[in-house]
Motif scaffolding. Structure first.
Motif, PDB file in Angstrom:
ATOM      1  N   LYS A   1      78.103 139.436  -1.489  1.00 17.46           N
ATOM      2  CA  LYS A   1      79.137 138.587  -2.074  1.00 17.46           C
ATOM      3  C   LYS A   1      80.083 139.408  -2.945  1.00 17.46           C
ATOM      4  O   LYS A   1      79.667 140.331  -3.641  1.00 17.46           O
ATOM      5  N   ILE A   2      81.361 139.019  -2.906  1.00 15.05           N
ATOM      6  CA  ILE A   2      82.356 139.666  -3.745  1.00 15.05           C
ATOM      7  C   ILE A   2      82.332 138.993  -5.116  1.00 15.05           C
ATOM      8  O   ILE A   2      82.631 137.792  -5.217  1.00 15.05           O
ATOM      9  N   PRO A   3      81.960 139.699  -6.187  1.00 16.32           N
ATOM     10  CA  PRO A   3      81.876 139.074  -7.512  1.00 16.32           C
ATOM     11  C   PRO A   3      83.211 138.454  -7.925  1.00 16.32           C
ATOM     12  O   PRO A   3      84.271 139.068  -7.757  1.00 16.32           O
ATOM     13  N   GLY A   4      83.152 137.227  -8.456  1.00 16.90           N
ATOM     14  CA  GLY A   4      84.346 136.563  -8.943  1.00 16.90           C
ATOM     15  C   GLY A   4      85.180 135.894  -7.867  1.00 16.90           C
ATOM     16  O   GLY A   4      86.200 135.270  -8.180  1.00 16.90           O
ATOM     17  N   SER A   5      84.761 136.007  -6.603  1.00 17.05           N
ATOM     18  CA  SER A   5      85.539 135.391  -5.525  1.00 17.05           C
ATOM     19  C   SER A   5      85.402 133.873  -5.566  1.00 17.05           C
ATOM     20  O   SER A   5      84.382 133.326  -5.974  1.00 17.05           O
ATOM     21  N   ASP A   6      86.453 133.193  -5.142  1.00 14.53           N
ATOM     22  CA  ASP A   6      86.487 131.738  -5.187  1.00 14.53           C
ATOM     23  C   ASP A   6      87.376 131.240  -4.052  1.00 14.53           C
ATOM     24  O   ASP A   6      88.173 131.999  -3.483  1.00 14.53           O
ATOM     25  N   VAL A   7      87.253 129.949  -3.746  1.00 19.76           N
ATOM     26  CA  VAL A   7      88.004 129.351  -2.644  1.00 19.76           C
ATOM     27  C   VAL A   7      88.566 128.006  -3.094  1.00 19.76           C
ATOM     28  O   VAL A   7      87.884 127.242  -3.781  1.00 19.76           O
ATOM     29  N   GLU A   8      89.803 127.720  -2.730  1.00 15.30           N
ATOM     30  CA  GLU A   8      90.404 126.416  -2.967  1.00 15.30           C
ATOM     31  C   GLU A   8      90.769 125.765  -1.631  1.00 15.30           C
ATOM     32  O   GLU A   8      91.122 126.459  -0.670  1.00 15.30           O
ATOM     33  N   VAL A   9      90.672 124.425  -1.584  1.00 11.80           N
ATOM     34  CA  VAL A   9      91.016 123.663  -0.387  1.00 11.80           C
ATOM     35  C   VAL A   9      91.977 122.557  -0.809  1.00 11.80           C
ATOM     36  O   VAL A   9      91.685 121.786  -1.731  1.00 11.80           O
ATOM     37  N   SER A  10      93.133 122.453  -0.145  1.00  5.86           N
ATOM     38  CA  SER A  10      94.148 121.468  -0.519  1.00  5.86           C
ATOM     39  C   SER A  10      93.755 120.069  -0.054  1.00  5.86           C
ATOM     40  O   SER A  10      92.938 119.896   0.853  1.00  5.86           O
ATOM     41  N   ASP A  11      94.364 119.037  -0.666  1.00 10.83           N
ATOM     42  CA  ASP A  11      94.115 117.663  -0.242  1.00 10.83           C
ATOM     43  C   ASP A  11      95.081 117.268   0.872  1.00 10.83           C
ATOM     44  O   ASP A  11      96.037 117.994   1.186  1.00 10.83           O
ATOM     45  N   ASP A  12      94.852 116.101   1.476  1.00  9.59           N
ATOM     46  CA  ASP A  12      95.735 115.602   2.527  1.00  9.59           C
ATOM     47  C   ASP A  12      95.546 114.102   2.665  1.00  9.59           C
ATOM     48  O   ASP A  12      94.466 113.563   2.367  1.00  9.59           O
ATOM     49  N   THR A  13      96.605 113.417   3.106  1.00 12.40           N
ATOM     50  CA  THR A  13      96.571 111.973   3.313  1.00 12.40           C
ATOM     51  C   THR A  13      96.909 111.652   4.759  1.00 12.40           C
ATOM     52  O   THR A  13      97.877 112.192   5.309  1.00 12.40           O
ATOM     53  N   GLN A  14      96.102 110.778   5.365  1.00 17.42           N
ATOM     54  CA  GLN A  14      96.295 110.394   6.755  1.00 17.42           C
ATOM     55  C   GLN A  14      96.027 108.898   6.911  1.00 17.42           C
ATOM     56  O   GLN A  14      95.700 108.209   5.947  1.00 17.42           O
ATOM     57  N   LEU A  15      96.130 108.409   8.147  1.00 13.93           N
ATOM     58  CA  LEU A  15      95.782 107.034   8.454  1.00 13.93           C
ATOM     59  C   LEU A  15      94.272 106.891   8.522  1.00 13.93           C
ATOM     60  O   LEU A  15      93.611 107.585   9.311  1.00 13.93           O
ATOM     61  N   GLY A  16      93.714 106.022   7.684  1.00 13.14           N
ATOM     62  CA  GLY A  16      92.283 105.763   7.697  1.00 13.14           C
ATOM     63  C   GLY A  16      91.974 104.457   8.411  1.00 13.14           C
ATOM     64  O   GLY A  16      92.738 103.484   8.328  1.00 13.14           O
ATOM     65  N   LEU A  17      90.853 104.427   9.107  1.00 13.38           N
ATOM     66  CA  LEU A  17      90.420 103.246   9.856  1.00 13.38           C
ATOM     67  C   LEU A  17      88.937 103.018   9.609  1.00 13.38           C
ATOM     68  O   LEU A  17      88.151 103.978   9.593  1.00 13.38           O
ATOM     69  N   THR A  18      88.536 101.769   9.403  1.00 15.08           N
ATOM     70  CA  THR A  18      87.118 101.448   9.321  1.00 15.08           C
ATOM     71  C   THR A  18      86.815 100.264  10.233  1.00 15.08           C
ATOM     72  O   THR A  18      87.633  99.354  10.374  1.00 15.08           O
ATOM     73  N   LEU A  19      85.648 100.302  10.820  1.00 17.00           N
ATOM     74  CA  LEU A  19      85.159  99.215  11.659  1.00 17.00           C
ATOM     75  C   LEU A  19      83.807  98.790  11.116  1.00 17.00           C
ATOM     76  O   LEU A  19      82.872  99.601  11.049  1.00 17.00           O
ATOM     77  N   GLY A  20      83.692  97.529  10.685  1.00 13.03           N
ATOM     78  CA  GLY A  20      82.456  97.041  10.085  1.00 13.03           C
ATOM     79  C   GLY A  20      81.892  95.850  10.833  1.00 13.03           C
ATOM     80  O   GLY A  20      82.618  95.119  11.525  1.00 13.03           O
ATOM     81  N   TYR A  21      80.586  95.656  10.657  1.00  9.40           N
ATOM     82  CA  TYR A  21      79.907  94.505  11.261  1.00  9.40           C
ATOM     83  C   TYR A  21      78.900  93.970  10.255  1.00  9.40           C
ATOM     84  O   TYR A  21      78.105  94.733   9.689  1.00  9.40           O
ATOM     85  N   MET A  22      78.936  92.657  10.007  1.00  7.78           N
ATOM     86  CA  MET A  22      78.040  92.034   9.045  1.00  7.78           C
ATOM     87  C   MET A  22      76.716  91.685   9.731  1.00  7.78           C
ATOM     88  O   MET A  22      76.656  90.800  10.592  1.00  7.78           O
ATOM     89  N   LEU A  23      75.659  92.401   9.346  1.00  5.59           N
ATOM     90  CA  LEU A  23      74.319  92.138   9.896  1.00  5.59           C
ATOM     91  C   LEU A  23      73.752  90.841   9.343  1.00  5.59           C
ATOM     92  O   LEU A  23      73.044  90.106  10.046  1.00  5.59           O
ATOM     93  N   THR A  24      74.020  90.577   8.075  1.00  7.49           N
ATOM     94  CA  THR A  24      73.674  89.317   7.410  1.00  7.49           C
ATOM     95  C   THR A  24      74.873  88.929   6.553  1.00  7.49           C
ATOM     96  O   THR A  24      75.908  89.601   6.562  1.00  7.49           O
ATOM     97  N   ASP A  25      74.740  87.876   5.753  1.00  9.47           N
ATOM     98  CA  ASP A  25      75.828  87.494   4.856  1.00  9.47           C
ATOM     99  C   ASP A  25      76.072  88.532   3.761  1.00  9.47           C
ATOM    100  O   ASP A  25      77.138  88.531   3.140  1.00  9.47           O
ATOM    101  N   HIS A  26      75.094  89.403   3.512  1.00  6.13           N
ATOM    102  CA  HIS A  26      75.202  90.358   2.401  1.00  6.13           C
ATOM    103  C   HIS A  26      75.037  91.818   2.816  1.00  6.13           C
ATOM    104  O   HIS A  26      75.243  92.706   1.975  1.00  6.13           O
ATOM    105  N   VAL A  27      74.671  92.093   4.045  1.00  9.15           N
ATOM    106  CA  VAL A  27      74.435  93.465   4.494  1.00  9.15           C
ATOM    107  C   VAL A  27      75.294  93.749   5.722  1.00  9.15           C
ATOM    108  O   VAL A  27      75.352  92.938   6.658  1.00  9.15           O
ATOM    109  N   GLY A  28      75.978  94.887   5.703  1.00  7.86           N
ATOM    110  CA  GLY A  28      76.811  95.269   6.831  1.00  7.86           C
ATOM    111  C   GLY A  28      76.693  96.745   7.135  1.00  7.86           C
ATOM    112  O   GLY A  28      76.094  97.522   6.374  1.00  7.86           O
ATOM    113  N   ILE A  29      77.242  97.145   8.266  1.00  9.07           N
ATOM    114  CA  ILE A  29      77.363  98.558   8.621  1.00  9.07           C
ATOM    115  C   ILE A  29      78.844  98.854   8.844  1.00  9.07           C
ATOM    116  O   ILE A  29      79.604  97.965   9.230  1.00  9.07           O
ATOM    117  N   GLU A  30      79.238 100.100   8.601  1.00  9.11           N
ATOM    118  CA  GLU A  30      80.646 100.457   8.715  1.00  9.11           C
ATOM    119  C   GLU A  30      80.792 101.885   9.217  1.00  9.11           C
ATOM    120  O   GLU A  30      80.048 102.786   8.815  1.00  9.11           O
TER     121      GLU A  30
END
Length: 222
Positions: free
Chosen positions: A52-81
């Motif tokens: 390892k190189i002493p003192g080395s570090d890495v940065e990763v930039s952020d990004d914004t895109q179109l997000g999508l979720t698909l969910g299904y209610m297994l019961t009235d209170h429990v779901g999966i997504e």
């Protein structure tokens, strides 16, 4: 600033609306909106065959895109997504290594995440907060070294995909019996390793990204 914007978006859900029947067993919930991946880089390092190189570090930039979720209610209170999105693009920047400091590459990734969710409110409530936990698979692709790095002798960039745990919290606000506003946040465990060649010698970049993922959008209940 990003956290303040997210909180403001949550508060914006508090608008007047007639009471509506909300989530119940058998419902399919589809949500779409703006999703931002905000990397919270923890331990990171750059290594060569000598170690390892002493003192080395890495940065990763952020990004914004179109997000999508698909969910299904297994019961009235429990779901999966399932969380999906259009590909996120990030710049990877090296620090603490003298003349090699600067942007190394641009990478793209897809972060499908499967969660089990709990909805504590009565199904008739127009407010539906929820929490969840599950598994994330982050697939990296289209790794592209910056031209300046190629001129320095970098080549053959490759990045491993990652499996990790994910937790989430969110809230739906029913505008009608079918249409909802949504805001959600995930914390995802992503540990990844990238390798490249520098004038023939192997260079390894280890990163604990562990991003926050914020999403604000609309949804429809089938």
């Amino acid at each position: 600033m990003k956290s303040s914007l997210f909180i403001s978006s949550l508060l914006a859900l508090a608008v007047a609306s007639p009471a509506a029947l909300a989530h119940k067993q058998g419902d399919i919930l589809v949500r779409a909106g703006a999703a931002m991946v905000d990397p919270d880089v923890g331990e990171s390092s750059v290594s060569t065959p000598a170690g390892k190189i002493p003192g080395s570090d890495v940065e990763v930039s952020d990004d914004t895109q179109l997000g999508l979720t698909l969910g299904y209610m297994l019961t009235d209170h429990v779901g999966i997504e399932l969380l999906a999105a259009t590909p996120f693009e990030h710049d990877v920047t090296l620090k603490g290594i003298g003349g090699l400091n600067g942007k190394l590459a641009t990478i793209k990734q897809l972060p499908p995440t499967l969660s089990l969710q709990y909805f504590p409110m009565d199904p008739s409530s127009k407010w539906q907060p929820y929490v969840g936990a599950g598994i994330n698979y982050t697939y990296f692709f289209d790794e592209e070294l910056k031209d300046a790095r190629k001129a320095q002798g970098f080549s053959q960039l490759d990045r491993e995909s990652s499996w990790g745990l994910a937790v989430q919290a969110g809230i739906d606000y029913m505008l009608t019996d079918r249409i909802m506003l949504n805001a959600a946040v995930w914390r995802v465990d992503i540990d990844s390793e990238a390798t490249a060649r520098l004038n023939g010698a192997k260079v390894k970049v280890d990163i604990d990204i562990d991003p926050w993922v914020y999403m604000v959008g609309v949804g429809y209940r089938f």
